[in-house]
Design a protein around this motif. Structure first.
Motif, PDB file in Angstrom:
ATOM      1  N   MET A   1       0.834  -1.179   0.000  1.00  0.00           N
ATOM      2  CA  MET A   1       0.000   0.000   0.000  1.00  0.00           C
ATOM      3  C   MET A   1       0.880   1.243   0.000  1.00  0.00           C
ATOM      4  SD  MET A   1      -2.612   1.189   2.945  1.00  0.00           S
ATOM      5  CE  MET A   1      -1.972   2.687   3.618  1.00  0.00           C
ATOM      6  N   ARG A   2       0.575   2.158  -0.827  1.00  0.00           N
ATOM      7  CA  ARG A   2       1.294   3.432  -0.857  1.00  0.00           C
ATOM      8  C   ARG A   2       0.478   4.458  -0.077  1.00  0.00           C
ATOM      9  NH1 ARG A   2       5.794   5.555  -3.178  1.00  0.00           N
ATOM     10  NH2 ARG A   2       5.641   7.742  -3.712  1.00  0.00           N
ATOM     11  N   SER A   3       1.096   5.059   0.910  1.00  0.00           N
ATOM     12  CA  SER A   3       0.420   6.020   1.768  1.00  0.00           C
ATOM     13  C   SER A   3       0.014   7.261   0.979  1.00  0.00           C
ATOM     14  CB  SER A   3       1.334   6.429   2.919  1.00  0.00           C
ATOM     15  OG  SER A   3       0.777   7.500   3.632  1.00  0.00           O
ATOM     16  N   LEU A   4      -1.149   7.793   1.293  1.00  0.00           N
ATOM     17  CA  LEU A   4      -1.604   9.040   0.691  1.00  0.00           C
ATOM     18  C   LEU A   4      -0.725  10.217   1.110  1.00  0.00           C
ATOM     19  CD1 LEU A   4      -5.438   8.612   1.267  1.00  0.00           C
ATOM     20  CD2 LEU A   4      -4.170   8.237  -0.851  1.00  0.00           C
ATOM     21  N   TYR A   5      -0.013  10.052   2.226  1.00  0.00           N
ATOM     22  CA  TYR A   5       0.785  11.142   2.774  1.00  0.00           C
ATOM     23  C   TYR A   5       2.225  11.123   2.290  1.00  0.00           C
ATOM     24  CZ  TYR A   5      -3.251  11.249   5.731  1.00  0.00           C
ATOM     25  OH  TYR A   5      -4.538  11.295   6.182  1.00  0.00           O
ATOM     26  N   ARG A   6       2.586  10.082   1.580  1.00  0.00           N
ATOM     27  CA  ARG A   6       3.961   9.946   1.126  1.00  0.00           C
ATOM     28  C   ARG A   6       4.176  10.756  -0.144  1.00  0.00           C
ATOM     29  NH1 ARG A   6       7.130   4.336   0.087  1.00  0.00           N
ATOM     30  NH2 ARG A   6       8.993   5.324  -0.699  1.00  0.00           N
ATOM     31  N   SER A   7       5.294  11.461  -0.201  1.00  0.00           N
ATOM     32  CA  SER A   7       5.606  12.253  -1.390  1.00  0.00           C
ATOM     33  C   SER A   7       6.860  11.684  -2.044  1.00  0.00           C
ATOM     34  CB  SER A   7       5.808  13.718  -1.014  1.00  0.00           C
ATOM     35  OG  SER A   7       6.845  13.843  -0.080  1.00  0.00           O
ATOM     36  N   SER A   8       7.105  12.085  -3.258  1.00  0.00           N
ATOM     37  CA  SER A   8       8.291  11.605  -3.957  1.00  0.00           C
ATOM     38  C   SER A   8       9.478  12.517  -3.630  1.00  0.00           C
ATOM     39  CB  SER A   8       8.040  11.565  -5.455  1.00  0.00           C
ATOM     40  OG  SER A   8       7.731  12.859  -5.916  1.00  0.00           O
ATOM     41  N   ILE A   9      10.659  11.990  -3.838  1.00  0.00           N
ATOM     42  CA  ILE A   9      11.873  12.744  -3.556  1.00  0.00           C
ATOM     43  C   ILE A   9      12.084  13.784  -4.648  1.00  0.00           C
ATOM     44  CG2 ILE A   9      14.373  12.584  -3.383  1.00  0.00           C
ATOM     45  CD1 ILE A   9      14.030   9.863  -2.142  1.00  0.00           C
ATOM     46  N   ASP A  68       4.792   3.872   8.951  1.00  0.00           N
ATOM     47  CA  ASP A  68       4.005   4.041  10.166  1.00  0.00           C
ATOM     48  C   ASP A  68       3.155   2.815  10.484  1.00  0.00           C
ATOM     49  OD1 ASP A  68       4.460   6.689  11.292  1.00  0.00           O
ATOM     50  OD2 ASP A  68       3.658   7.444   9.400  1.00  0.00           O
ATOM     51  N   GLU A  69       2.892   1.976   9.492  1.00  0.00           N
ATOM     52  CA  GLU A  69       1.935   0.885   9.701  1.00  0.00           C
ATOM     53  C   GLU A  69       2.396  -0.487   9.220  1.00  0.00           C
ATOM     54  OE1 GLU A  69      -1.637   2.033   7.724  1.00  0.00           O
ATOM     55  OE2 GLU A  69      -2.135   3.548   9.216  1.00  0.00           O
ATOM     56  N   GLU A  70       3.119  -0.529   8.118  1.00  0.00           N
ATOM     57  CA  GLU A  70       3.428  -1.819   7.508  1.00  0.00           C
ATOM     58  C   GLU A  70       4.676  -2.443   8.117  1.00  0.00           C
ATOM     59  OE1 GLU A  70       2.707  -2.075   3.220  1.00  0.00           O
ATOM     60  OE2 GLU A  70       2.011   0.010   3.363  1.00  0.00           O
ATOM     61  N   HIS A  71       4.905  -3.708   7.764  1.00  0.00           N
ATOM     62  CA  HIS A  71       5.986  -4.488   8.363  1.00  0.00           C
ATOM     63  C   HIS A  71       7.189  -4.585   7.431  1.00  0.00           C
ATOM     64  CE1 HIS A  71       3.433  -5.620  11.682  1.00  0.00           C
ATOM     65  NE2 HIS A  71       2.482  -5.902  10.806  1.00  0.00           N
ATOM     66  N   LEU A  72       8.374  -4.520   8.023  1.00  0.00           N
ATOM     67  CA  LEU A  72       9.611  -4.729   7.294  1.00  0.00           C
ATOM     68  C   LEU A  72       9.891  -6.225   7.231  1.00  0.00           C
ATOM     69  CD1 LEU A  72      11.804  -1.950   8.960  1.00  0.00           C
ATOM     70  CD2 LEU A  72      10.675  -1.856   6.731  1.00  0.00           C
ATOM     71  N   THR A  73      10.521  -6.649   6.158  1.00  0.00           N
ATOM     72  CA  THR A  73      10.865  -8.069   6.015  1.00  0.00           C
ATOM     73  C   THR A  73      12.336  -8.202   5.675  1.00  0.00           C
ATOM     74  OG1 THR A  73      10.267  -8.048   3.667  1.00  0.00           O
ATOM     75  CG2 THR A  73       8.544  -8.704   5.232  1.00  0.00           C
ATOM     76  N   GLY A  74      12.843  -9.400   5.857  1.00  0.00           N
ATOM     77  CA  GLY A  74      14.238  -9.689   5.563  1.00  0.00           C
ATOM     78  C   GLY A  74      15.071  -9.680   6.827  1.00  0.00           C
ATOM     79  N   LYS A  75      16.365  -9.874   6.658  1.00  0.00           N
ATOM     80  CA  LYS A  75      17.330  -9.811   7.753  1.00  0.00           C
ATOM     81  C   LYS A  75      18.544  -9.055   7.237  1.00  0.00           C
ATOM     82  CE  LYS A  75      16.258 -12.022  11.492  1.00  0.00           C
ATOM     83  NZ  LYS A  75      15.973 -11.246  12.683  1.00  0.00           N
ATOM     84  N   TYR A  76      19.059  -8.132   8.055  1.00  0.00           N
ATOM     85  CA  TYR A  76      20.109  -7.238   7.593  1.00  0.00           C
ATOM     86  C   TYR A  76      21.219  -7.089   8.626  1.00  0.00           C
ATOM     87  CZ  TYR A  76      16.683  -6.086   4.072  1.00  0.00           C
ATOM     88  OH  TYR A  76      15.782  -6.173   3.047  1.00  0.00           O
ATOM     89  N   HIS A  87       9.780  12.261  10.349  1.00  0.00           N
ATOM     90  CA  HIS A  87       8.642  12.450   9.448  1.00  0.00           C
ATOM     91  C   HIS A  87       7.478  11.509   9.761  1.00  0.00           C
ATOM     92  CE1 HIS A  87      10.846  15.155   6.820  1.00  0.00           C
ATOM     93  NE2 HIS A  87      11.875  14.356   6.978  1.00  0.00           N
ATOM     94  N   LEU A  88       7.684  10.599  10.690  1.00  0.00           N
ATOM     95  CA  LEU A  88       6.681   9.566  10.971  1.00  0.00           C
ATOM     96  C   LEU A  88       5.712   9.995  12.069  1.00  0.00           C
ATOM     97  CD1 LEU A  88       8.974   6.421  10.886  1.00  0.00           C
ATOM     98  CD2 LEU A  88       7.580   7.368   9.038  1.00  0.00           C
ATOM     99  N   PHE A  89       4.491   9.509  11.947  1.00  0.00           N
ATOM    100  CA  PHE A  89       3.504   9.689  13.014  1.00  0.00           C
ATOM    101  C   PHE A  89       3.757   8.691  14.136  1.00  0.00           C
ATOM    102  CE2 PHE A  89       1.163  11.305   9.295  1.00  0.00           C
ATOM    103  CZ  PHE A  89       0.870  12.574   9.762  1.00  0.00           C
ATOM    104  N   ASN A  90       4.311   7.534  13.796  1.00  0.00           N
ATOM    105  CA  ASN A  90       4.499   6.456  14.750  1.00  0.00           C
ATOM    106  C   ASN A  90       5.941   5.933  14.674  1.00  0.00           C
ATOM    107  OD1 ASN A  90       4.164   4.348  16.502  1.00  0.00           O
ATOM    108  ND2 ASN A  90       2.700   3.221  15.245  1.00  0.00           N
ATOM    109  N   PRO A  91       6.919   6.699  15.152  1.00  0.00           N
ATOM    110  CA  PRO A  91       8.311   6.269  15.026  1.00  0.00           C
ATOM    111  C   PRO A  91       8.632   5.007  15.811  1.00  0.00           C
ATOM    112  CG  PRO A  91       8.137   8.263  16.343  1.00  0.00           C
ATOM    113  CD  PRO A  91       6.787   8.008  15.781  1.00  0.00           C
ATOM    114  N   LEU A  92       7.925   4.755  16.895  1.00  0.00           N
ATOM    115  CA  LEU A  92       8.176   3.543  17.668  1.00  0.00           C
ATOM    116  C   LEU A  92       7.885   2.296  16.832  1.00  0.00           C
ATOM    117  CD1 LEU A  92       8.990   2.146  20.254  1.00  0.00           C
ATOM    118  CD2 LEU A  92       6.635   2.395  21.063  1.00  0.00           C
ATOM    119  N   HIS A  93       6.848   2.343  16.006  1.00  0.00           N
ATOM    120  CA  HIS A  93       6.544   1.201  15.133  1.00  0.00           C
ATOM    121  C   HIS A  93       7.758   0.885  14.252  1.00  0.00           C
ATOM    122  CE1 HIS A  93       4.457  -1.485  12.404  1.00  0.00           C
ATOM    123  NE2 HIS A  93       4.943  -0.761  11.403  1.00  0.00           N
ATOM    124  N   LEU A  94       8.340   1.903  13.633  1.00  0.00           N
ATOM    125  CA  LEU A  94       9.499   1.667  12.771  1.00  0.00           C
ATOM    126  C   LEU A  94      10.661   1.092  13.567  1.00  0.00           C
ATOM    127  CD1 LEU A  94      11.013   1.799  10.088  1.00  0.00           C
ATOM    128  CD2 LEU A  94      11.654   4.147  10.695  1.00  0.00           C
TER     129      LEU A  94
END
Length: 121
Positions: A1-9, A68-76, A87-94
């Motif tokens: 899902m692409r956030s409505l609040y996200r802008s391009s660089i 702010d909402e979706e999950h990261l995947t992989g291992k790094y 820039h996040l509403f929910n930095p703790l989630h990230l």
């Protein structure tokens, strides 16, 4: 899902002199990590992501999700979040998502602009 609040660089912004200087100083700050096989640069791919790949001699993935909402995947082994978290509403989630995908003994680099973000004070 692409956030409505996200802008391009803005390409003019990322090629401006102050951004190039910031990237140069950021590279000087980083430590060469041993045994880095995987990297994640939080946010969209920029020319700085290419510089990270050269510096650490490994491929870096980027994110294209709502941080702010979706999950990261992989291992790094290395994760960078340069001037993203404020820039996040929910930095703790990230931060919790990063914790779940960072390999044991891995390194996280986070930066925010000076005097920001107020929520961290």
């Amino acid at each position: 899902m692409r956030s409505l609040y996200r802008s391009s660089i803005d390409t003019d912004y990322i090629s401006s002199q102050h951004v190039l200087i910031r990237w140069e100083k950021t590279l000087a700050f980083l430590n060469k990590e041993k045994n880095v096989n995987t990297g994640l640069d939080i946010g969209d791919r920029t020319p700085f992501t290419d510089q990270l790949e050269k510096y650490f001699n490994c491929t870096f993935d980027n994110t294209n999700i709502d941080l702010d909402e979706e999950h990261l995947t992989g291992k790094y082994d290395i994760i960078t979040a340069f001037e993203i978290i404020e820039h996040l509403f929910n930095p703790l989630h990230l931060l919790l998502e990063i914790k779940s995908i960072l390999n044991e003994g891995g390194t996280l680099y986070v930066s925010t602009p000076k005097w920001k973000p107020y929520f961290l004070w």
